[in-house]
Design an enzyme around this catalytic site. Sequence first.
Site: not given
Ligand code: BES
Ligand code: ZN
Length: 994
Positions: A221, A363-364, A397-398, A401
């Site tokens: 992602e 990452m989910e 959170h993950e 998702h």
């Molecule tokens: N999908 C995101 C992680 C992500 C985003 C990876 C963009 C690479 C690029 C994941 O679900 C996410 O939101 N992670 C957050 C933590 C969450 C608790 C809000 C993060 O990584 O900061």
């Molecule tokens: Zn997220």
Amino acid sequence: MLLIRSSQLSKLIRARHISFLPNALIRGLQSSKSSCVSPAVLIGKPEKLQQPKQQRLSSRFTPCSAQMATAATDIEEIPEIQHEEHKLPPHPTGPQQKFRKDYAPPPYTISTVHLNFILGEETTTVTSRLHVLPNYGLLEEGAARPALQLDGRKDVKLVRVAVAGNELAAGQYMVTEKQLTLNNLPPGEFEVEVVTELRPQDNSTLEGLYKSSGNFCTQCEAEGFRGITFFLDRPDIMAKYTTRIEADEANYPVLLGNGNLKESGKLEGGRHYAVWEDPFPKPCYLFALVAGKLSMKERSFTTCSGREVALRIFVQENNLGKVDHALESLIKSMKWDEETFGLEYDLDLFNIVAVDDFNMGAMENKSLNIFNSRLVLASPETATDLDYSRIEGVVGHEYFHNWTGNRVTCRDWFQLTLKEGLTVFRDQEFTADMNSRAVKRIEDVMMLRSSQFTEDAGPMSHPIRPESYIKMDNFYTLTVYEKGAEVVRLYDTLLGKEGFRKGMDLYFKRHDGHAVTCDDFLAAMADANNVNLDTLGRWYSQAGTPNLHVSTLYDAASKTYTLTCKQNTPPSAGQDIKLPVLIPIKLGLLGPDGADVPLRLRGPDGSVTDLGTTGVLRFEEAESTFTFEGVEVEPVPSLLRGFSAPVKMHVEGQTDEQLLFLLAHDSDPFNRWEAGQRLARKLLLKLYAAAAAGGGADNAKDVGERCAAAGGVPDAFVGAYRAVLGDETLDGSFKAMAVSLPTGNELMDAIEGADPPLLHHVRMYVVKQLALQLRPELEALVAANDDKPGEPYHFTAAACAHRAIKNRCLAMLSSLEEPEITQMLLNRFKDATNMTDEIAALSCLVELAGPDRDVALASFYDKFKDEPLVLLKWLGLQATSNAPGNVALVKSLVDHPAFNVTNPNNCYSLFLGFGRSPVNFHAADGSGYAFMGDAVLRVDTINHQVAARMVSAFTTWRQYDKERQAMMRSQLERIVSHPGLSENVFEIASKSLK
Ligand code: BES
Ligand code: ZN
């Protein structure tokens, strides 16, 4: 401001956290029944391979299968494999913007993807076999079929490409740094096979396939999959994936992919392989692979329908003792999602892998979550209460998702808030249910105000569903995440828990297995509840924080109380005119005894609705009035309870007396806290104005004199804090937040041409005055909340609350800078038995100049030099310190053996941490800015995403005084004009200058 959700020193690591968030109340951990397993050869439940032989992926490129050969082709016979290096044309012109309005469905879709990874020390070879389906509809007579344009990246070397079983010769396709274009494609369905070569060990961007601590891992992602193979790298391409991984067995005993393990075995030459199959169609951003030397801890979860799911966390062997909390959090999350939303996990296996080098928090990826190790590993000695609580939230959170993001995904990246805003809302609710709802809400609002409001008022302001971007990575913002979660909360507030659940059920019923839009979510919520939500929809397209203005009128004769509400949203880049949005105003009215009075709302037709004692008004016009009947005495209004909308509210004529009354009596704990914040904000802004009028900022002593001359901290204010501290009905975590002043960032938006060090000194003056006058109360609370001797660390709500108020009081006392207090802090630092207390004492010491500071820092380093996650705290504390002249220390840390510039966590702690010091980053001589400018350019040669987050430190330049504006601007100008700058940094820096 970009987003990194994260851990202690959230002030350091989490770009979103300008302020330090107080500890959350955390419920106790149940004892865990876990089993340790030594490094496993292969992980997963092997199932018999049922695939026909020709569909299996082989270790080498194989000519296309019989099945593919049957596809019709109009491509000429193609010569044998051609291994020549393809010369890439120069980089196309400048960075290109993408626009939401340009969305078009892809001309082809992909139903299945077969990947074969031959992992090697020098080169890694990836063979990708795609089953491609036409999606262009009926073509006009004689019209050529559209080209298939696959996304790629400059470090992905194309080795060969075949269509329908025929390898293409050099002239039969076009390849650039960013794209592989295939023309003259066959009609109907066909297979495409692409072979690429990668060098993961050289990939410092940490996107695509890369190595971390010797292990292979991926991050796809948003657009990292194109760093692995040429592909339609967009989320509306949902396909079923089969992944074969082959590697040296001794170095990479664990081979993990998405879905179920289908087959595994040994190969010649000490190599082995595994085949993973994911039965659920998914976009490529959810693809993941891990290969390495990892140890694993496992537990099992029985779902509501009685299925057993194996839960496994993989870490480096020496960290195996630190995964219990994450495992426990995962079990709580799974249970919560079943109970709250009826959502059950859909596979028999759920893996989490911790890696040290990771741009984001976690990452989910489908059934193979990859986490930054700082969001998995915890022990009392190395992790704070805040780390523990953050781990619980991120694991949740993950996991959440899996339904909101994976089963139902985004049609395009403009819709990111569809999955992130919703999933943040879900993780907030999970944390609220596991711990204290009020404390969680206050923490979230503090962060929203101090960081997202700033973003929304600055040059990077954008709607939660942006209209354009250059690099999608730059739009994982506080706005998309936190404001996005607030917008989801609007539905919840308006529709109630039951109505919200109905909307969610309909959303899954309609869209499971599809890639959809924010409009689809809104439609499901509206249809399920049979309501019109058009004005709520405007929140998706308008940038900026709406202003809500409320005036009140009590009419004693008719015993009516009328609220007149007005709203407006300030113009922002490209959006001059804003429409009114739907603002749910949750409210209560306090009678003279402080209790809520019944709310009887008069309708336009004269009818009266009984709202109980807390009601929700639906405010969606530029101006509306709401009248309550039967109000015996003029009440004190408690508006926007629980912060029911992300707006800036101004209550006309609100007096200090009313705020003190609310602080003492409001039945809504959020608004009790809020009343204290409003009082403090008024006071701080008044003192700042006086201090600023009186001269420069260099002399902190003078600042105190000027503040004192302006009236100092009034008795009523001190008395209110004394009452909070002494209120035995209040929990310690809540108290700690109630006696914390609004952050500098939050105040900054009310100050024209702000001087950050001066504001810092004014805040410190107020803290010191409070400490002077409340010293007996603070000392008593420290004593009352201290650990009993020999008490082990527990991560329970009660224990966290004790530590929260104790350490808050210590921090206030330390502002007195008295030798015996400093000595007490040194003793506490030395004797601490857990990281929460140890770092609390150290962070007080680090603010002091002098030898105690250096001794404490040196001993901390010595104690934890083999604990990389603790060293992040050590770096971060020094970086954020406001001790005078700290720029030099921070500069020297860059060369310290503990600092590794290629590791994102290190950069976040040191550089982002430094960017948060009001005194040293904003040093009047510009040395802080110059240091940061250099650091941005250096990091940009290694990791664009990290550098882009760092450059965000400059985006607020317009908030400051003229001299600072000029210096920050000139750093931005230097950065934008730097040759070879990444698109990521370019986008943030150039928009900041606009
Ligand atoms: N999908 C995101 C992680 C992500 C985003 C990876 C963009 C690479 C690029 C994941 O679900 C996410 O939101 N992670 C957050 C933590 C969450 C608790 C809000 C993060 O990584 O900061
Ligand atoms: Zn997220």
